[in-house]
Design a protein around this motif. Structure first.
Motif, mmCIF file in Angstrom:
data_model
loop_
_atom_site.group_PDB
_atom_site.id
_atom_site.type_symbol
_atom_site.label_atom_id
_atom_site.label_comp_id
_atom_site.label_asym_id
_atom_site.label_seq_id
_atom_site.Cartn_x
_atom_site.Cartn_y
_atom_site.Cartn_z
ATOM 1 N N PRO A 1 4.773 13.452 -2.699
ATOM 2 C CA PRO A 1 4.876 13.328 -1.241
ATOM 3 C C PRO A 1 5.817 12.218 -0.794
ATOM 4 N N LEU A 2 6.130 11.287 -1.711
ATOM 5 C CA LEU A 2 7.014 10.171 -1.395
ATOM 6 C C LEU A 2 8.212 10.193 -2.332
ATOM 7 N N GLU B 1 0.831 -1.200 0.000
ATOM 8 C CA GLU B 1 0.000 0.000 0.000
ATOM 9 C C GLU B 1 0.868 1.253 0.000
ATOM 10 N N VAL B 2 0.421 2.251 -0.724
ATOM 11 C CA VAL B 2 1.042 3.573 -0.717
ATOM 12 C C VAL B 2 -0.031 4.581 -0.339
ATOM 13 N N PHE B 3 0.186 5.272 0.766
ATOM 14 C CA PHE B 3 -0.789 6.224 1.305
ATOM 15 C C PHE B 3 -2.176 5.596 1.443
ATOM 16 N N GLY B 4 -2.197 4.374 1.977
ATOM 17 C CA GLY B 4 -3.456 3.721 2.313
ATOM 18 C C GLY B 4 -4.148 3.013 1.177
ATOM 19 N N GLN B 5 -3.601 3.064 -0.028
ATOM 20 C CA GLN B 5 -4.228 2.415 -1.178
ATOM 21 C C GLN B 5 -3.298 1.346 -1.745
ATOM 22 N N ALA B 6 -3.871 0.207 -2.079
ATOM 23 C CA ALA B 6 -3.076 -0.873 -2.665
ATOM 24 C C ALA B 6 -2.486 -0.410 -3.991
ATOM 25 N N VAL B 7 -1.234 -0.777 -4.235
ATOM 26 C CA VAL B 7 -0.613 -0.448 -5.515
ATOM 27 C C VAL B 7 -1.429 -1.124 -6.619
ATOM 28 N N LEU C 1 -0.160 4.610 -13.333
ATOM 29 C CA LEU C 1 0.495 5.833 -13.782
ATOM 30 C C LEU C 1 0.133 7.008 -12.878
ATOM 31 N N GLU C 2 -1.114 7.037 -12.433
ATOM 32 C CA GLU C 2 -1.561 8.104 -11.533
ATOM 33 C C GLU C 2 -0.835 8.004 -10.197
ATOM 34 N N LEU C 3 -0.710 6.788 -9.674
ATOM 35 C CA LEU C 3 0.007 6.595 -8.415
ATOM 36 C C LEU C 3 1.457 7.047 -8.538
ATOM 37 N N ARG C 4 2.083 6.718 -9.657
ATOM 38 C CA ARG C 4 3.507 7.030 -9.822
ATOM 39 C C ARG C 4 3.781 8.525 -9.833
#
Length: 263
Positions: A164-165, A67-73, A81-84
């Motif tokens: 943020p990361l 998870e990154v910021f509470g959401q599963a990758v 792409l949005e997560l990255r």
């Protein structure tokens, strides 16, 4: 009341990571607090880069959850792409385009992922280069930069979208001691000044520990230590001691046939 999960930037929960039909890491449980600087340490080939690939979605876990910021990758390309966009990555090879100036390299993610006017992008690029102490190098090409300067330009590009990361993949590779000290100071300063969460994937223990809040050691297919830098240095574990002292003989096997990657 605030959910305790809000305080965690990255979480690995019972993760197993396979490559080529072989298990590289298993039983990985890791929680990286928001705002912290966490070092992921380990000898070459221990699986550090595999862990990083799972964090950025390049490798789907064989078991468990990341998870990154509470959401599963996510696995879907558009969502990934949005997560990255929220993860800045400083690659050990810098990845600068040689036919572009330092400023043009830093502008790349802003032009690719925003619709900002050119004058706004130019101002943001100037700010990012200033943040790494290289505003005067804006018009220089990568071939005109020292190794330390090129690494700082790559860092400016990594923070261009204000992620943020931040993840640093072997940030000290190929740098002399002075340049290494500059990069480590920048990592610490930017983390505090920009309110980031930073993960440093490295085998450079003694240069990295002074700026870290938390340290994790990966060896023999899993996490063998997790704690503060002080606890790491005080550990009586023979495996941890072998790694910190760089001893060839001990619980960590040095066997090239077992290495499946360059961490």
């Amino acid at each position: 009341m605030t959910d305790s999960n809000d305080a965690i930037a990255v979480r690995f929960d019972a993760v197993r990571l396979d490559r080529g039909g072989r298990t590289i890491l298993s039983g990985i449980d890791l929680a990286v607090p928001r705002g912290s600087v966490t070092a992921v340490l380990g000898p070459s080939g221990s699986g550090k880069s595999t862990l990083l690939a799972a964090l950025t979605g390049e490798l789907v876990p064989a078991a468990g959850r990341v998870e990154v910021f509470g959401q599963a990758v996510p696995q879907r390309q558009r969502a990934l792409l949005e997560l990255r966009k929220s993860i800045g990555v400083l690659l050990q090879g810098n990845g600068l385009l040689t036919d572009l100036t330092a400023a043009e390299n830093v502008a790349l993610p802003l032009r690719a992922h925003t619709r900002l006017p050119r004058e706004v992008i130019d101002r943001l690029v100037e700010m990012k280069l200033h943040a790494v102490g290289l505003r005067s190098a804006a018009d220089l090409y990568p071939r005109e930069l020292s190794g330390g300067m090129a690494r700082r330009v790559a860092l400016a590009r990594a923070i261009a979208l204000d992620p943020p990361l931040m993840v640093y993949d072997e940030p000290l590779t190929g740098l002399d001691p002075i340049a290494s000290g500059v990069i480590m100071n920048l990592v610490s300063e930017l983390n505090d000044r920009l309110g980031l969460t930073s993960i440093i994937v490295t085998h450079h223990v003694h240069e990295t520990l002074p700026i870290c809040d938390h340290a994790v050691v990966i060896a023999n297919g899993g996490i063998v230590f997790s704690g503060t830098p002080g606890q790491l240095q005080a550990s009586a574990d023979p495996l941890v001691g072998q790694f910190l002292r760089g001893e060839p003989d001990g619980p960590i096997a040095f066997d090239s046939a077992r290495r499946t990657e360059a961490a």
